[in-house]
Design a protein around this motif. Structure first.
Motif, PDB file in Angstrom:
ATOM      1  N   THR A 110     -31.159  -6.815  13.524  1.00 55.19           N
ATOM      2  CA  THR A 110     -29.694  -6.797  13.437  1.00 55.19           C
ATOM      3  C   THR A 110     -29.141  -8.196  13.677  1.00 55.19           C
ATOM      4  O   THR A 110     -29.816  -9.054  14.253  1.00 55.19           O
ATOM      5  CB  THR A 110     -29.086  -5.853  14.489  1.00 55.19           C
ATOM      6  N   LEU A 111     -27.897  -8.408  13.251  1.00 54.26           N
ATOM      7  CA  LEU A 111     -27.238  -9.691  13.455  1.00 54.26           C
ATOM      8  C   LEU A 111     -27.047  -9.960  14.937  1.00 54.26           C
ATOM      9  O   LEU A 111     -27.219 -11.090  15.400  1.00 54.26           O
ATOM     10  CB  LEU A 111     -25.892  -9.704  12.738  1.00 54.26           C
ATOM     11  N   THR A 112     -26.709  -8.915  15.709  1.00 52.80           N
ATOM     12  CA  THR A 112     -26.525  -9.067  17.157  1.00 52.80           C
ATOM     13  C   THR A 112     -27.812  -9.531  17.823  1.00 52.80           C
ATOM     14  O   THR A 112     -27.810 -10.444  18.662  1.00 52.80           O
ATOM     15  CB  THR A 112     -26.066  -7.738  17.783  1.00 52.80           C
ATOM     16  N   GLU A 113     -28.922  -8.912  17.453  1.00 58.08           N
ATOM     17  CA  GLU A 113     -30.221  -9.301  18.011  1.00 58.08           C
ATOM     18  C   GLU A 113     -30.553 -10.740  17.650  1.00 58.08           C
ATOM     19  O   GLU A 113     -31.016 -11.520  18.494  1.00 58.08           O
ATOM     20  CB  GLU A 113     -31.316  -8.361  17.494  1.00 58.08           C
ATOM     21  N   ALA A 114     -30.316 -11.119  16.404  1.00 57.02           N
ATOM     22  CA  ALA A 114     -30.607 -12.482  15.961  1.00 57.02           C
ATOM     23  C   ALA A 114     -29.778 -13.495  16.733  1.00 57.02           C
ATOM     24  O   ALA A 114     -30.276 -14.553  17.125  1.00 57.02           O
ATOM     25  CB  ALA A 114     -30.346 -12.610  14.460  1.00 57.02           C
ATOM     26  N   LYS A 115     -28.497 -13.177  16.971  1.00 59.07           N
ATOM     27  CA  LYS A 115     -27.637 -14.095  17.711  1.00 59.07           C
ATOM     28  C   LYS A 115     -28.098 -14.248  19.154  1.00 59.07           C
ATOM     29  O   LYS A 115     -28.091 -15.362  19.705  1.00 59.07           O
ATOM     30  CB  LYS A 115     -26.193 -13.609  17.661  1.00 59.07           C
TER      31      LYS A 115
END
Length: 394
Positions: free
Chosen positions: A171-176
């Motif tokens: 997910t984008l949240t995890e990547a951030k």
């Protein structure tokens, strides 16, 4: 022409037929416009790609949203020294760092690469099965580039874990979240080198002065991220593609297993046939033309390197994988061309040769697991999503 207008290298549905699609576009028009991703110019021909790569006065390596910029999108506003600069500024940075990537420097890493490969494979042998992408091809390269940077053994392990987590984020949240931890880790190392330079690659980057100034923290973080990505993603995916090629062609696998010279030829042909760097970007900086197409400042180009290496105007049989291919002219563009030609190509050759040699020795009978469906990937990088294999336990 219609294919060109709808082409996006980031569309996962094109991965399996990417070069068939690019070939059709190239034969219709080697410089075409696509309306995808905000609009860009797709360059698929050998001569046209080489011209764009070599004309830094007309085509800048800094591109918003295409190519390398997409790998570290969270820092898109920062210009990474060397990677996203051109001409004199780029040349100065390249001269400062090139001693860490010479053939001699690459050869000096071979013993370490071999040790990491053997340790990684030793842990797999008794399992009898594994996804070689997750368990092998993505394990070795981040440790190697960490060593080249000058990181300690514990720091390399941390780097490897978090780099793999970043590019494997769901997910984008995890990547951030992972990306922030990763950037903070690099920033700490940068501050340490600024206070106490040690003569390693990271110290050379931190202490370098180009155009009368040193790079700031954000520039150094992005530059290091791109350096790690170049050393990790490209080598890991190239190795995965190589393994798949050998699985699909048993006779070739037998030949390269027995002949080191054939293995070297295999690696070079692999880079031509399926370059890990599938596409990089350029930005037009002046009114110009390319392949007969008029271009204006701000136009974005996408250079499809693998398509260039299959251009029928240059390679009579470019769509065929050949171990006996001549290595003279024309030179393939799998390592890039011009001033941004891959700085780490000598190290990548060493890593690929050793990783394949050790794999073929440790798991000589490995094969795809029954029912396994192997899916290729395509985008900025060309690779394989997973390689579930099995072998006889020992």
């Amino acid at each position: 022409m219609d294919l060109a207008w709808s082409f996006s290298h980031l569309d996962p549905t094109i991965a399996e037929t990417a070069y068939e699609t690019l070939g059709a576009i190239r034969r219709g028009c080697p410089v075409s416009r696509s309306g995808e991703l905000g609009g860009f110019v797709l360059v698929t021909g050998y001569d046209e790609i080489r011209e764009a790569a070599r004309a830094a006065d007309r085509f800048s390596a800094y591109v918003d949203g295409l190519g390398a910029a997409a790998v570290v999108a969270e820092m898109r506003e920062v210009v990474a020294p060397m990677f996203e600069t051109d001409e004199a500024h780029h040349h100065q940075w390249r001269r400062l760092l090139q001693d860490f990537f010479t053939p001699q420097a690459a050869a000096a890493q071979e013993q370490y690469v071999r040790a990491v490969c053997r340790e990684t494979l030793q842990e797999l042998i008794s399992h009898g099965a594994a996804d070689l992408i997750r368990a092998y091809t993505r394990q070795v390269p981040p440790l190697v580039i960490g060593r080249v940077l000058g990181l300690t053994e514990l720091e390399r392990a941390w780097l490897s874990e978090h780099v793999r987590a970043l590019y494997g984020a769901k997910t984008l949240t995890e990547a951030k979240q992972v990306g922030r931890m990763y950037a903070d880790f690099l920033l700490e190392r940068i501050h340490e080198r600024r206070a106490h330079p040690t003569g390693d690659l990271l110290s050379a980057m931190v202490t370098a002065e180009v155009d009368g100034r040193a790079a700031d923290d954000d520039e150094l973080v992005k530059m290091t991220m791109l350096l790690v990505a170049a050393g990790h993603l490209t080598t890991a995916d190239a190795c995965a593609t190589a393994i798949l090629q050998l699985v699909e062609e048993p006779a070739m696998r037998e030949r390269v297993s027995a002949d080191p010279t054939a293995l070297e030829a295999f690696v070079e042909e692999l880079v031509r046939y399926e370059p890990a760097v599938a596409a990089t970007g350029r930005t037009v900086t002046t009114e110009t033309r390319l392949g007969g197409m008029p271009l204006s400042p701000g136009d974005r180009l996408l250079l499809a390197w693998g398509s260039a290496n299959r251009d029928e105007r240059v390679f009579d049989d470019g769509d065929i994988f050949r171990l006996d291919r001549e290595r003279t002219t024309p030179q393939h563009l799998g390592w890039g061309s011009g001033e941004h030609r891959c700085l780490g190509r000598h190290l990548a050759r060493v890593e690929l040769r050793v990783m394949l040699t050790e794999l073929l020795s440790a798991l000589p009978g490995f094969r795809l697991q029954p029912g396994a469906e192997v899916r290729r990937t395509f985008g900025v990088i060309r690779g394989v999503a997973s390689l579930p294999v099995q072998w006889e336990r020992r």
